[in-house]
Write an enzyme that holds these catalytic residues in place. Structure first.
Site, PDB file in Angstrom:
ATOM      1  N   SER A   4       0.823  -1.211   0.000  1.00 47.51           N
ATOM      2  CA  SER A   4       0.000   0.000   0.000  1.00 47.51           C
ATOM      3  C   SER A   4       0.855   1.259   0.000  1.00 47.51           C
ATOM      4  O   SER A   4       0.632   2.176  -0.815  1.00 47.51           O
ATOM      5  CB  SER A   4      -0.931   0.002   1.219  1.00 47.51           C
ATOM      6  OG  SER A   4      -0.196  -0.029   2.437  1.00 47.51           O
ATOM      7  N   ASP A   5       1.864   1.321   0.882  1.00 47.70           N
ATOM      8  CA  ASP A   5       2.652   2.552   0.953  1.00 47.70           C
ATOM      9  C   ASP A   5       3.575   2.712  -0.243  1.00 47.70           C
ATOM     10  O   ASP A   5       3.863   3.839  -0.666  1.00 47.70           O
ATOM     11  CB  ASP A   5       3.438   2.628   2.266  1.00 47.70           C
ATOM     12  CG  ASP A   5       4.299   1.415   2.550  1.00 47.70           C
ATOM     13  OD1 ASP A   5       4.281   0.457   1.764  1.00 47.70           O
ATOM     14  OD2 ASP A   5       5.000   1.423   3.589  1.00 47.70           O
ATOM     15  N   CYS A   6       4.039   1.607  -0.821  1.00 46.99           N
ATOM     16  CA  CYS A   6       4.900   1.693  -2.002  1.00 46.99           C
ATOM     17  C   CYS A   6       4.142   2.279  -3.186  1.00 46.99           C
ATOM     18  O   CYS A   6       4.668   3.122  -3.931  1.00 46.99           O
ATOM     19  CB  CYS A   6       5.448   0.318  -2.360  1.00 46.99           C
ATOM     20  SG  CYS A   6       6.471  -0.408  -1.071  1.00 46.99           S
TER      21      CYS A   6
END
Length: 729
Positions: A455-457
Site C-alpha cells: 500500500s505505501d509503495c
C-alpha cells in the site's frame, strides 16, 4: 548495544581470509530494476566496462568523486548531498542498495544449493565467508537474528553451518570461536522453529524434533477462520513450502561433511539425542514470542494425528494443493517469490517435484543471484531482491520537494528516475486462485518482476510520479488512465468493519482475526500471523491520495472519505506520550515523521491540532545534547522509546522533518538538528553509514542505507525553504 562501526583492517583481513578482487565486481541491471553482482575474470571485458561510482562506493573503493565547495547554508548542504547521491543512480534510473541485516537468510540459499547439488560459485564462497567473519559478534564470535543483535542459537548455528559448507575448516579460529559460543548455549538443539527446519533439510537435525507444519490446512474450505489464505502473505508463503518439506521429510543425503557437522553442532553425540523431546526446546536467548498453551496443545495433537490418524488420501491431496499454489507463486513473481526464504524453499520443492533439469527449477537457480549482494564486508543475502521502487520514489520526491528538479544539473536524474517508475508499474493482475489481491496499476517495493504491491509503495510512487510530471521539461509517461487503477486498488485496501476501520495494512486488507497470533509458531518474530494496521502505511496512503486529490477529480468523494477515515485511525494510534510506534523503521521518530506529514496535508499543524502538538512535544523532549536525535532498535522490541548510544543522522532528519511540517514554533530546536546533520556531512557531500534503520516483525532489524541520503537532503532543503532568513550560527 550496536556493533562497532566498520573499521580497517576488517576482521577478515586480520585473520588472513582470502578475498576476491573488488575491482572485478560489476552490478548488472535491467529496465525493471533487476540487479545481479557478477565477477568478471576477462581483462578485456573489464576495460570495456569500468566501475561506476555506485559500485566503487559500496565496495569500499575510492569513488573518484570530487570534494565539493564547503556548504555555508542548509541549501548548499542539500545540493551537495544530492550531487553525491545522483552519482549513485544506476543507468536504468533506479537507486540500488544493500538491503541486509537479517542473519538467518544465507542458510536457506546454501541449503538449496547443497541439497540440489547446485555448485556455489567460488567467488560467492569466498565472499560469504568474509561477510560472516566480518559480521560475527566482536566478543563471542557468534551471530544473532540480525547484524546488530546479540549472539543467538539461531544465528550462530545457521551461520556456522554456512561457513563450513562454504569451505572453512572447523579448526579455523573463526569457526572455533563460533562453535564455542554455540556450545555455551547448549548446542543447536535450542534452535527456534525455522532453524530446526533448515537443519533438518540438511540432515543436521531430525524432523521428529520439528513442531508440525501441516500442509493439510490448505485443503480446508476458504471460509474456515484459520485457513492459511487469511494469514499475512509472508507467513503463508513461507509455511506453504515448509509444509511440503515437513510432510515429505525432505533431507539431503548424508555425506562426510554433514557427518562432521553433526558432531560439531551439538554437545552430545548426535545418535544419542532424542530429537522428539526438543520440539519445544528454544534457547532463552532466542525466544521473542513464546508458545501459547493452545499452540503447544495443538502441536502435540498434530503429532499424534500425523502418526496414527492422517489418511494417505489427505496427505496426497494436501501435497497437490500446496504444489499448485507454489507454482502459482512462481508464476506471479517470475520465480522471485515474496522473499528469500520462500524463494529457496520453493526451489527445493520444485526440485523434488520436477527434477534438476526442469525449466522451473533452472529458472529458480537463475533467481538466487537476485538476492545476493556484494559489499565491502563480503557477500550477503538481502531481505528481498532489493528496495528499488521504494528508494527511487523517495529520491524523486526529495528532488522535487527542495526545488532541485528545476536545476539543469538534476534534470537527467529526474527523467531517468521517472522512466524507471514508468517501467515498474504493474500491467496485469495475479493468477486466479493464488490468494492474491488486485495489483494492476500499482507499484512494488522492489521490482515489477517480484510481483507484490504494498500500500505505501504504491502511494509513494504515485506521489513521485505526479510531482515529477508537473515539471515543465518532463514528458508525461504515466497517464491518468494508468493511475486510476492504482487509486482503485488503494481504495480497496482500506480496512473496514471491525478490523481497525480506516487503516491500511501492508500487502492486503486484514483477512484474519489477530487471535490467530496465538498460533504464531516462529518463536523469534512477533505479529506474523495476519496483516495488521500500520501507521506508516496509512500515513503514506493519506499523503499519496491527498496529492492525487489535488490533481484529479477521479472518485473524488471516495478518495476524500478514505483520507478522512485514515486520518481518524492515525490520530487514534497516538500513544499517551504523543508518539506513534513505527513498525517498519526505527521507530518512534520514523512513525512521527510520516504521521505528522499526513496530518499536515489536511491542514492540521502545531497551531491548530492537539494531536500534532503532542507529537512535536514527544520529539522535542527526546532531542540529545548535541542537537540530534538517536533512537535504538530496542524501541522496536520493547514498544517504548529507547535512546541510541549517540545521535543518528537519519533519526535527526526524521525528527526535523516532522517538526518543520508541523510548524513547530521553537525554531532553535530544529536549527540544532540541522546543524547536526550538516556537521556529519563529508566533503564530497555524502553521509557515512551509522546505525541500522529498518525493522520488521518487531524483532528483526534491516538496512535501508539510502535513508542517510534522501531524508537528510530533504530536511536540509525544507529548512532552507521554510526559514530562508534564519541563520544557523
Amino acid at each position: 548495544m550496536s556493533r562497532p562501526a566498520l573499521t580497517r583492517p576488517l576482521r577478515s583481513e586480520r585473520v588472513g581470509l582470502a578475498q576476491t578482487d573488488p575491482l572485478r565486481w560489476r552490478l548488472e541491471t535491467d529496465k525493471v530494476g533487476r540487479f545481479n553482482w557478477v565477477y568478471i575474470r576477462d581483462d578485456d571485458e573489464l576495460k570495456r566496462r569500468p566501475q561506476t561510482p555506485y559500485e566503487k562506493h559500496v565496495l569500499g573503493l575510492e569513488t573518484g568523486l570530487p570534494e565539493l565547495p564547503k556548504a555555508e547554508t542548509p541549501y548548499d548542504a542539500a545540493l551537495n548531498g544530492l550531487r553525491f547521491f545522483k552519482e549513485l543512480q544506476l543507468d536504468k534510473g533506479l537507486w540500488a542498495c544493500r538491503y541486509g541485516g537479517p542473519m538467518f537468510l544465507l542458510i536457506g540459499v546454501v541449503a538449496a544449493h547443497y541439497l540440489t547439488k547446485t555448485p556455489v560459485p567460488e567467488e560467492w564462497k569466498i565472499e560469504i565467508i568474509r561477510y560472516l567473519t566480518n559480521t560475527a559478534h566482536p566478543i563471542d564470535g557468534g551471530w544473532g537474528l540480525h547484524s546488530e543483535d546479540k549472539s543467538t542459537v539461531f544465528g550462530t548455528a545457521c551461520n556456522y553451518v554456512v561457513i563450513r559448507l562454504m569451505g572453512m575448516s572447523p579448526d579455523h579460529p573463526v569457526a572455533v570461536k563460533a562453535r564455542t559460543t554455540l556450545h555455551k548455549f547448549g548446542g543447536a538443539v535450542g534452535c527456534p522453529h525455522w532453524g530446526k527446519v533448515f537443519l533438518s533439510i540438511l540432515n543436521l537435525y531430525e524432523w521428529d524434533g520439528v513442531n508440525p507444519v501441516p500442509p493439510d490446512l490448505w485443503v480446508l474450505p476458504d471460509w474456515v477462520p484459520f485457513h492459511p489464505g487469511k494469514w499475512w502473505v509472508h507467513c503463508r508463503q513461507v509455511y506453504l513450502p515448509m509444509g511440503y518439506l515437513y510432510s515429505e521429510k525432505v533431507k539431503a543425503p548424508l555425506d562426510p561433511l554433514l557427518e562432521s557437522l553433526r558432531s560439531e553442532l551439538y554437545i552430545s553425540s548426535y545418535d544419542l539425542i532424542d530429537f522428539s523431546k526438543h520440539r519445544n526446546n528454544v534457547s532463552e536467548i532466542d525466544i521473542y514470542y513464546p508458545h501459547t498453551k493452545i499452540l503447544n496443545f495443538l502441536n502435540s495433537a498434530m503429532v499424534i494425528c500425523e502418526k496414527f490418524l492422517r489418511p494417505d488420501w489427505l496427505k496426497k491431496k494436501a501435497k497437490e494443493v500446496v504444489v499448485d499454489l507454489i507454482r502459482k507463486e512462481n508464476q506471479n513473481s517470475d520465480f522471485l517469490c515474496v522473499g528469500p526464504i520462500n524463494n529457496v524453499l520453493n526451489a527445493i520443492v520444485i526440485f523434488c517435484e520436477e527434477g534438476p533439469n526442469s525449466k522451473s527449477f533452472l529458472r529458480h537457480k537463475e533467481r538466487f543471484a537476485d538476492f545476493m549482494y556484494m559489499s565491502e564486508e563480503g557477500m550477503l543475502m538481502m531481505g528481498t531482491n532489493g528496495v528499488q521502487c521504494w528508494d527511487t520514489s523517495f529520491a524523486l520526491q526529495t528532488i522535487c520537494t527542495i526545488g532541485a528538479g528545476d536545476l539543469p544539473e538534476f534534470r537527467e536524474t529526474v527523467k531517468k528516475g521517472l522512466e524507471f517508475l514508468d517501467n515498474s508499474q504493474f500491467t496485469e493482475n495475479c493468477v486466479p486462485g493464488s490468494y492474491r489481491d488486485y495489483r494492476l496499476g500499482c507499484w512494488p517495493f522492489s521490482t515489477k518482476d517480484q510481483g507484490y504491491t504494498v500500500s505505501d509503495c504504491t502511494a509513494e510512487a504515485l506521489k513521485a510520479v505526479l510531482m515529477v510530471q508537473k515539471l515543465p521539461y518532463v514528458e508525461t509517461l504515466v497517464s491518468g488512465e494508468r493511475i486510476h487503477p492504482a487509486i482503485d486498488v488503494l481504495l480497496s485496501l482500506q480496512n473496514r468493519g471491525s478490523f481497525s476501520p480506516g487503516s491500511f495494512a501492508s500487502y492486503e486488507k486484514i483477512r484474519g482475526t489477530p487471535l490467530l497470533e496465538l498460533l504464531n509458531p516462529a518463536e523469534v518474530f512477533g505479529n506474523i500471523m495476519v496483516e495488521y494496521p500500520y501507521v506508516e502505511c496509512s500515513d503514506s496512503v493519506v499523503i499519496g491520495l491527498s496529492y492525487f486529490r489535488d490533481h484529479s477529480s477521479y472518485r473524488r468523494d471516495e478518495v476524500v472519505q478514505a483520507i478522512n477515515d485514515a486520518v481518524a485511525y492515525i490520530k487514534s494510534e497516538q500513544d499517551i506520550n504523543g508518539g506513534w510506534y513505527g513498525s517498519w523503521g526505527i521507530c518512534f521518530t520514523y512513525a512521527a515523521m510520516f504521521a505528522i506529514e499526513a496530518l499536515s496535508y489536511q491542514g492540521e499543524v502545531y497551531a491548530n491540532s492537539d494531536v500534532v502538538r503532542k507529537g512535536c512535544h514527544f520529539l522535542a523532549k527526546r532531542q540529545e545534547a548535541d542537537g540530534g536525535w538517536g533512537e535504538s532498535y530496542r524501541s522496536c522490541e520493547t514498544l517504548t522509546y529507547v535512546p541510541h548510544e549517540q545521535s543518528q543522522v537519519v533519526n535527526t532528519a526524521w525528527a526535523c522533518l516532522a517538526l518543520m511540517l508541523a510548524g513547530y514554533p521553537d525554531v532553535e530546536v530544529i536549527k540544532r538538528g540541522i546543524r547536526l546533520i550538516m556537521s556529519r556531512q563529508q566533503p564530497n557531500g555524502e553521509w557515512k553509514q551509522e546505525g541500522i534503520e529498518g525493522v520488521f516483525n518487531r524483532s528483526c532489524m534491516i538496512e535501508y542505507p539510502n535513508y542517510k541520503f534522501y531524508f537528510p537532503i530533504k530536511a536540509l532543503g525544507i529548512f532552507a525553504k521554510k526559514y530562508p532568513n534564519v541563520t544557523l550560527n
